[in-house]
Design a protein around this motif. Sequence first.
Motif, mmCIF file in Angstrom:
data_model
loop_
_atom_site.group_PDB
_atom_site.id
_atom_site.type_symbol
_atom_site.label_atom_id
_atom_site.label_comp_id
_atom_site.label_asym_id
_atom_site.label_seq_id
_atom_site.Cartn_x
_atom_site.Cartn_y
_atom_site.Cartn_z
ATOM 1 N N ARG A 3 0.839 -1.194 0.000
ATOM 2 C CA ARG A 3 0.000 0.000 0.000
ATOM 3 C C ARG A 3 0.866 1.232 0.000
ATOM 4 O O ARG A 3 1.875 1.299 0.675
ATOM 5 N N SER A 4 0.441 2.237 -0.746
ATOM 6 C CA SER A 4 1.159 3.504 -0.745
ATOM 7 C C SER A 4 0.838 4.239 0.541
ATOM 8 O O SER A 4 -0.278 4.229 1.024
ATOM 9 N N VAL A 5 1.844 4.900 1.121
ATOM 10 C CA VAL A 5 1.682 5.525 2.420
ATOM 11 C C VAL A 5 0.858 6.791 2.343
ATOM 12 O O VAL A 5 0.013 7.064 3.173
ATOM 13 N N TYR A 6 1.077 7.583 1.324
ATOM 14 C CA TYR A 6 0.489 8.918 1.309
ATOM 15 C C TYR A 6 -0.694 9.019 0.372
ATOM 16 O O TYR A 6 -1.030 8.093 -0.361
ATOM 17 N N VAL A 153 -5.571 9.250 3.647
ATOM 18 C CA VAL A 153 -4.698 8.138 4.023
ATOM 19 C C VAL A 153 -5.440 7.148 4.907
ATOM 20 O O VAL A 153 -5.375 5.929 4.696
ATOM 21 N N GLY A 157 -6.500 3.356 3.552
ATOM 22 C CA GLY A 157 -5.964 2.193 4.251
ATOM 23 C C GLY A 157 -7.061 1.232 4.670
ATOM 24 O O GLY A 157 -6.940 0.009 4.489
ATOM 25 N N ASP A 386 -0.976 -0.728 10.836
ATOM 26 C CA ASP A 386 -0.362 -0.291 9.579
ATOM 27 C C ASP A 386 -0.943 1.043 9.118
ATOM 28 O O ASP A 386 -0.217 1.932 8.664
ATOM 29 N N VAL A 387 -2.261 1.180 9.224
ATOM 30 C CA VAL A 387 -2.906 2.424 8.801
ATOM 31 C C VAL A 387 -2.496 3.570 9.720
ATOM 32 O O VAL A 387 -2.180 4.676 9.253
ATOM 33 N N ASP A 389 0.235 3.811 11.376
ATOM 34 C CA ASP A 389 1.631 4.137 11.050
ATOM 35 C C ASP A 389 1.717 4.978 9.779
ATOM 36 O O ASP A 389 2.557 5.884 9.669
ATOM 37 N N ASP A 390 0.850 4.682 8.808
ATOM 38 C CA ASP A 390 0.822 5.481 7.582
ATOM 39 C C ASP A 390 0.444 6.932 7.888
ATOM 40 O O ASP A 390 1.035 7.871 7.344
#
Length: 433
Positions: A3-6, A153, A157, A386-387, A389-390
């Motif tokens: 998954r892309s972070v931004y 974001v 996510g 994970d989300v 953290d993104d």
Amino acid sequence: MERSVYAASGKHFLQQYPNQHIYGQLDMHGTNQPQTSHTSTSLSTSDSGEPGVDGKWASRLLRECARAISNKDSGKIHHLLWMLNELASPYGECDQKLASYFLQALFCKATQSGLRCFKTLTSVAEKSHSFDSARKLILKFQEVSPWTTFGHVASNGAILEAFEGESKLHIIDISNTLCTQWPTLLEALATRNDETPRLKLTVVVSESIVRSVMKEISQRMEKFARLMGVPFEFNVISGLNNLGELTKEGLGVQDDEAVAVNCIGALRKAEVEERGAVIRMFQSLRPRVVTVVEEEADLSSSRNDFVKCFEECLRFYTLYFEMLEESFVPTSNERLMLERECSRSILKVLACDDESGVGDCETREKGSQWCERLKEAFSPMAFSDDVVDDVKALLRRYRAGWGLVVPQEEDSSSGIYLTWKEEPVVWASAWKP
């Protein structure tokens, strides 16, 4: 799944904003007069009880004026509006700008001209949409503030995790983002370890969005999907009087699709009394996930009390204007455009009568209030580590002052909060049937 972070890459941001409209400062006889700019930004009270210039002055004068309007004290209204007019400036520092834009709303409230003024401002804005200037505005705002990318974001996510392993996806996008969050999601789908799924994106838009703008967005989204190699279908639904008119059939939802409903800044546009029905309509779609992002302000419970509504409106927009002041350089045209967009929202909330059909529009509620509504049809989904953290990685890109609040499990509220100088300003959440 990778998954892309931004949020979406800057070059794909597509949105329209209104024309730069300057509120003509009026004296109390209705004639235009030159704007007086004062270098002092504070107000004190003299022995006679009259305000003087040497302390933070805008909020005090504006509150006094709101109370005078509520009490129908015409003499005090006249005096305070005249004083605000002398001190306010849309080109000054934060207090002067707050005074200028709230003065417009208070003047319209006092003269019962809010609806006429709002329609005029909206008409001017709708005639001035420029795709290029809008793209530049969004690029700059995304660059200096996470106000919108925070919700992108978090929602992306949650949607990606809910769609894990599915091959036929359908996102119902009921938002004010004009697709700015979806290029990143397309990138993430293109890099899935399994077969690339098919994505249908149905966008529900308001009448205020110019058709040519949506055509441009559609072409860019389809082009980007082809570039990413994601089978893609793009649909637009417009012409609705309210969200309650949406149906499963009208949205084109198929039984074999994994559905997500994405609501960013959208639910507040539904009439307060209709919000329960809109949420139940979402439930009828049997979505895998519903994502909701709203600004953290309560303009619902106080809507029948003008002074309380004014206080909350002033609190929220003071935070927003201070954020803009610290994020943009003083001469920024983008900042001025965002402030003028807010001026219409302030006018809409404070000076448009409920029976006009405008006053209730965009009546904001806080996250805790939305939770009570949503829990009648859905169960809250905690954002994964994970989300979260993104989102934290996103916030590290910006200046100091931004923060993230993740409520404890025993907390009755759900979702996460973006904070500005420790004040919650945007709420993001995810829900499942």
